[in-house]
Design an enzyme around this catalytic site. Sequence first.
Site, PDB file in Angstrom:
ATOM      1  N   ASP A  80       0.811  -1.216   0.000  1.00 29.11           N
ATOM      2  CA  ASP A  80       0.000   0.000   0.000  1.00 29.11           C
ATOM      3  C   ASP A  80       0.843   1.265   0.000  1.00 29.11           C
ATOM      4  OD1 ASP A  80      -3.011  -0.774   0.318  1.00 29.11           O
ATOM      5  OD2 ASP A  80      -1.873  -2.170   1.553  1.00 29.11           O
ATOM      6  N   ARG A  96       2.290   6.540  16.765  1.00 25.54           N
ATOM      7  CA  ARG A  96       1.818   7.458  15.722  1.00 25.54           C
ATOM      8  C   ARG A  96       2.205   8.907  15.936  1.00 25.54           C
ATOM      9  NH1 ARG A  96       2.184   3.426  12.611  1.00 25.54           N
ATOM     10  NH2 ARG A  96       0.485   1.913  12.659  1.00 25.54           N
ATOM     11  N   ASP A 128      -5.463   4.884  12.830  1.00 26.81           N
ATOM     12  CA  ASP A 128      -4.167   5.498  12.551  1.00 26.81           C
ATOM     13  C   ASP A 128      -4.288   6.772  11.718  1.00 26.81           C
ATOM     14  OD1 ASP A 128      -2.613   3.706  14.034  1.00 26.81           O
ATOM     15  OD2 ASP A 128      -2.685   2.232  12.423  1.00 26.81           O
ATOM     16  N   SER A 185      -3.317  -8.607   8.733  1.00 28.08           N
ATOM     17  CA  SER A 185      -2.760  -7.265   8.711  1.00 28.08           C
ATOM     18  C   SER A 185      -2.049  -7.061  10.045  1.00 28.08           C
ATOM     19  CB  SER A 185      -3.890  -6.256   8.523  1.00 28.08           C
ATOM     20  OG  SER A 185      -3.468  -4.987   8.943  1.00 28.08           O
TER      21      SER A 185
HETATM   22  N1  ARG Z   1      -6.440  -1.294  16.658  1.00 25.26           N
HETATM   23  C1  ARG Z   1      -5.112  -0.947  17.053  1.00 25.26           C
HETATM   24  C2  ARG Z   1      -4.999   0.531  17.270  1.00 25.26           C
HETATM   25  O1  ARG Z   1      -5.820   1.254  16.771  1.00 25.26           O
HETATM   26  C3  ARG Z   1      -4.091  -1.478  16.088  1.00 25.26           C
HETATM   27  C4  ARG Z   1      -3.999  -0.767  14.774  1.00 25.26           C
HETATM   28  C5  ARG Z   1      -3.016  -1.434  13.876  1.00 25.26           C
HETATM   29  N2  ARG Z   1      -2.710  -0.602  12.766  1.00 25.26           N
HETATM   30  C6  ARG Z   1      -2.427  -1.049  11.566  1.00 25.26           C
HETATM   31  N3  ARG Z   1      -2.215  -0.156  10.614  1.00 25.26           N
HETATM   32  N4  ARG Z   1      -2.400  -2.328  11.267  1.00 25.26           N
HETATM   33  O2  ARG Z   1      -4.127   0.979  17.945  1.00 25.26           O
END
Ligand code: ARG
Length: 402
Positions: free
Chosen positions: A16, A97, A126, A177
Amino acid sequence: MGRAKKAVLAYSGGVDTSVCIPYLKQEWGVEEVITFAADLGQGDELEPIRQKALDSGASQSIVGDLIEPFITEFAFPAIRANALYEGRYPLSTALARPLIARRLVEVAREVGADAVAHGCTGKGNDQVRFDVAIGSLAPDLKVLAPAREWGMSREQTIAYGERCGIPAPVSKKSPYSIDLNLLGRSIEAGSLEDPDVEPPEEIYALTRSVEAAPDSAQIVEIGFAQGNPVSIDGVALDPVSLIRRANELAGLHGFGRLDMVENRVVGIKSREIYETPGLLLLIKAHQELESLTLAADVQRYKRQIEASWADLVYQGLWYGPLKEALDGFLDRTQASVNGTVRVKLHKGNATVIGRRSTADSLYVPDMATYGAEDRFDHKAAEGFIYVWGLPTRLWAASRRGR
Ligand code: ARG
């Protein structure tokens, strides 16, 4: 919003974010894409990732080591806050992040970019975290999120990439993922999308199963100074080494797995698997030390602050005013959180078996004891209870009179 000329793209090396490079140039008319890949201790080899960005059309490909600030400025405050989103998730992904966003903005300044870009989709947390952080750190920079708008399926994304010379993922593609850094892993998608299906053992990489964990227990002793973990088994460790060691120990004994349905910022529930062995172990030990060293009312009040702190970190509000205000409270409470906690690791469990603090313990033995040294004035309790129970007795009496 006019067109961006030069964008700094948060880059992971995956399909991606790789497709984002030609897409930004061809579809959105961005003249130059510079990639930034963060080393957060995920253990990936970064040189091939750096090269892949160039092969995908980046004019410059930057790799930055963010491990140390990730632990000291983000993980340690989370430990001090005992931060668990919805009481369970220790925010391993969420904490990374705001740091990546901060560095993206710095790189944008260094290279004279007018935009920052990321490959997040439109239904995750994210994107919220990146957009809000960048918007508050650098309101003049455009934020480009092509994957939020391109509407391509996984297959279409791969095909688009192949037309631009980006090779399809070579290895038999994992259906999951995964997000990974030194604090842990998050695993989503594939068979896990059914919240009633047990996670297969193959998804785990940092923790052993209970079955495969050693038969004999191991006791670890974690030392804290002002709420920060500073030693394991009497050996002083720098913050990064300490997290690595905590991960190894807890992971070996099968502690630190989490299977939950969580509430995302965008309003949907999602089933998430995490393995965050070290972080969960350290939070557990830290909580325990606070039970010895914080006054009762501070400890009780702090629980509410902790929940609010975890919520705002999850929701992308790291650089907001509430975060700053809560940090003031949290910092003030941690001055006395000094001491040691002993934890027994065995077959998926981390059980606290001891805690001590030489200078800051509020546990007073001759107050607590039932032995001969007891100094507590038992008779004084009677008057206390007379006053304490008075409102309740008056209320009960008035009811009986009805
Ligand atoms: N649900 C978790 C969070 O919001 C994990 C997110 C994982 N992110 C990803 N791009 N795979 O912190």
